[in-house]
Design a protein around this motif. Sequence first.
Motif, PDB file in Angstrom:
ATOM      1  N   CYS A  52      -3.159   9.828   3.155  1.00 11.11           N
ATOM      2  CA  CYS A  52      -2.839   9.586   1.744  1.00 11.11           C
ATOM      3  C   CYS A  52      -3.280   8.226   1.224  1.00 11.11           C
ATOM      4  O   CYS A  52      -3.308   8.016   0.021  1.00 11.11           O
ATOM      5  CB  CYS A  52      -1.333   9.713   1.507  1.00 11.11           C
ATOM      6  N   ILE A  53      -3.559   7.284   2.108  1.00 12.80           N
ATOM      7  CA  ILE A  53      -3.821   5.922   1.638  1.00 12.80           C
ATOM      8  C   ILE A  53      -5.250   5.472   1.949  1.00 12.80           C
ATOM      9  O   ILE A  53      -5.954   4.991   1.072  1.00 12.80           O
ATOM     10  CB  ILE A  53      -2.808   4.925   2.262  1.00 12.80           C
ATOM     11  N   GLN A  89       2.602   1.550  -3.375  1.00 16.26           N
ATOM     12  CA  GLN A  89       1.676   1.908  -4.447  1.00 16.26           C
ATOM     13  C   GLN A  89       1.236   3.366  -4.387  1.00 16.26           C
ATOM     14  O   GLN A  89       1.189   4.053  -5.398  1.00 16.26           O
ATOM     15  CB  GLN A  89       0.456   0.987  -4.373  1.00 16.26           C
ATOM     16  N   TYR A  90       0.890   3.852  -3.178  1.00 14.06           N
ATOM     17  CA  TYR A  90       0.310   5.194  -3.099  1.00 14.06           C
ATOM     18  C   TYR A  90       1.321   6.276  -2.761  1.00 14.06           C
ATOM     19  O   TYR A  90       1.065   7.458  -2.978  1.00 14.06           O
ATOM     20  CB  TYR A  90      -0.850   5.209  -2.096  1.00 14.06           C
ATOM     21  N   LEU A  91       2.469   5.898  -2.192  1.00 10.25           N
ATOM     22  CA  LEU A  91       3.425   6.932  -1.786  1.00 10.25           C
ATOM     23  C   LEU A  91       4.840   6.649  -2.272  1.00 10.25           C
ATOM     24  O   LEU A  91       5.748   7.453  -2.047  1.00 10.25           O
ATOM     25  CB  LEU A  91       3.438   7.048  -0.251  1.00 10.25           C
ATOM     26  N   ASN A  92       5.009   5.495  -2.920  1.00  8.70           N
ATOM     27  CA  ASN A  92       6.318   5.153  -3.446  1.00  8.70           C
ATOM     28  C   ASN A  92       7.398   5.154  -2.370  1.00  8.70           C
ATOM     29  O   ASN A  92       8.502   5.664  -2.583  1.00  8.70           O
ATOM     30  CB  ASN A  92       6.666   6.124  -4.589  1.00  8.70           C
ATOM     31  N   LYS A 112       3.163  15.949   2.901  1.00  4.47           N
ATOM     32  CA  LYS A 112       1.850  15.477   2.461  1.00  4.47           C
ATOM     33  C   LYS A 112       0.699  15.977   3.328  1.00  4.47           C
ATOM     34  O   LYS A 112      -0.438  16.021   2.883  1.00  4.47           O
ATOM     35  CB  LYS A 112       1.811  13.940   2.471  1.00  4.47           C
ATOM     36  N   LYS A 171      -8.335   5.591  -0.222  1.00  2.00           N
ATOM     37  CA  LYS A 171      -8.308   4.864  -1.496  1.00  2.00           C
ATOM     38  C   LYS A 171      -8.505   3.369  -1.314  1.00  2.00           C
ATOM     39  O   LYS A 171      -8.603   2.628  -2.291  1.00  2.00           O
ATOM     40  CB  LYS A 171      -6.965   5.117  -2.195  1.00  2.00           C
ATOM     41  N   ALA A 179       0.837  -1.208   0.000  1.00  2.00           N
ATOM     42  CA  ALA A 179       0.000   0.000   0.000  1.00  2.00           C
ATOM     43  C   ALA A 179       0.870   1.255   0.000  1.00  2.00           C
ATOM     44  O   ALA A 179       0.624   2.198  -0.756  1.00  2.00           O
ATOM     45  CB  ALA A 179      -0.935  -0.007   1.204  1.00  2.00           C
TER      46      ALA A 179
END
Lengths: 320, 190
Positions: A193-194, A151-154, A172, A197, A148
Motif C-alpha cells: 500500500c505504501i 499518510q497512506y493508511l491512516n 488491504k 507511492k 508514511a
Amino acid sequence: MSWRPSCQLAALRLRADILAATRCFFAERSVLEVETPLLSYSTATDLHLASVSAQVDLPHQQGSKQMFLQTSPEFAMKRLLAAGSGAIYQTTKSFRNGESGIRHNPEFTMLEWYRPGFSLSELMSEVADYLSVVAKLDKPDVITYQQAFLQYLNIDPHRADEQTLFQLAKQKTGISGDGLSRDDCLDLLLTHCIESKLGCEKPVFMIEYPASQASLANIKEIDGIKLAQRFELYANGLELANGYDELIDADEQLHRFKADNKARKLDGLPEIPIDHHLIEALKSGLIKCSGVALGMDRLQMVIQKTSSIDDVIAFPVGRA
Amino acid sequence: MANYSTNEFKSGVKVMLEGDPCAMLEVEFVKPGKGQAFSRVKLRNLRTGRVWERTFKSGESLEGADVIELDMEYLYSDGEFWHFMLTDGSFEQYGADETAVGDCKLWLKEQVVYAVTLYNGAPLSVTPPNFVDLEVVETDPGLKGDTAQGGTKPATLSTGAVVNVPLFVNIGEVLKLDTRTGEYVSRAKG
C-alpha cells in the motif's frame, strides 16, 4: 535465444558509466575502495535473509567446510573499520537465496560504504550527493515510517495493536491464513500500500523504523517509542538503499545474533554460525559510524526508467 | 490433485481458492529488504470470471484445481443445456448449463469452435473466439449514401444480441463482431 543477454547492450554501457562515476565520486572524497570475501564461514542471521551455502574443500583439511555466499559485505567491512581502515566503500556481488522476481535476482550488485564519525543525517546528505552526481536525481525528501503509515493508511504503525494491523493487512492485501507477526503485517502494508507511492516525484528517505526492524542499527527512544536509527531510500516506488547508524556494541550485537537464531529455530530454519570475528572486532573498539548499502541494479532501473531488473543485468538467474 | 506451494506459482497454474477454481494470471515476488517474502497473485475466478488479488506468505500452498480447457464445436440448445462437441474426432458431447454459458450465449453459432473449460469433467465456462460472424435479423432500413456520416443504429442479431451498426447495414447481412467488446467490426467477408 536464452544464450543472449536479457538487457540491451546500452544497459551494459550505462552500468560501466555508473561504476566509473562511483569510483570517481569516492576517490574525490578520499574514501578507500576495498574488497572483502564473497565466501565466509558465517553470514547474516536475519530471520528473512537466506544465504546460498557452499561446501568448500581445502588442502590438508579433513572433509568439506560449509561456507556462505554473503548477503552483503557488512560484517567484513566492519572488521576493516575496527582495524582502522577509515572511510571505505566497495561495489560487490551479494547473494540472497530464494529471491527472484521483477525487482529481485538471487545475485545482485551492491554498493556499500561506511563513514566513521558520520551521523546518520550526514550520511544521508552524502547519499543525496551521490544520487545527484551519479544518477542526476533530485535531493530526496525525508519522511518518517510513522508519517508514511499515517499518510497512506491512516494508522500509527508504532501504537496500533496487533489485531488492528492484522485486520488491515488482511483487508488491504487479501492475505490468507494466520500466523502473521506484527512485523509481517507492517511489511505487507508497506509493500502493498505504501512502497509504490514513495519517491515518485523525487526520491525520499524513510527514517525511524520500528525497533523490531533494527537489524544492525542503533535504537533510540523518541516520545516513549523505541525507533531504529536507520533509513531506506526510495525512488519511483523502488527501495534503493538501506542505511544504519551502526551498532558498535559487541554485547548487544551478540545478543541480537542469538535472538535471531532463536527465532530461526522456532521457524524451522537452520541456525547460522555466529560471526565471532565481528564480535571480536567490535570488542576491540569501533568508533561511531554510519553505513549504507545501495542496490546498483535498482539504481540503474531508476535511471533507465524500467520496472524489470532483467533490463539492467545481462544474465538474470533464468539465463545464468 | 497436487498441491502447489508458492515457489511453484506461475501464470497458468490452476488452483482452488475459497471453493472456486481459479487460474493464476500474474505472480509477483514481493519482499522488503530484510522482511518477510510474499507472493502477490492475480487470479481469475473461472466460475465468475472475476479477477482476484491475493497475497500468500512464502511456503504456503494451494490445492490444484481439476480444470482443463478444450476446443468444442457448438451444436444446439435444448432450452436447458447448450450442447458442445469435442473437435478431436472423438465426437464426445458436453451439455453446459446457463451459468456456464453466461454472456457467451449472445455469440453462440452452430459449427463455430469455442473454448470450453471443464471443471471436474463438467463445463464450467465457455469462451467465444475473438470474432464471430452473425446475421442481422432486425434493424431499421439501410440508408444509401450515408456511409461517411458515421452514424449508428441498433441491430438485432440471430443470437438475440443487440449491437450498434453503421446506418447502411440491412436485415439479412452477415456482420463480423468483436466478442470482447460486443462491437461491430465490418461486414463479413465471403
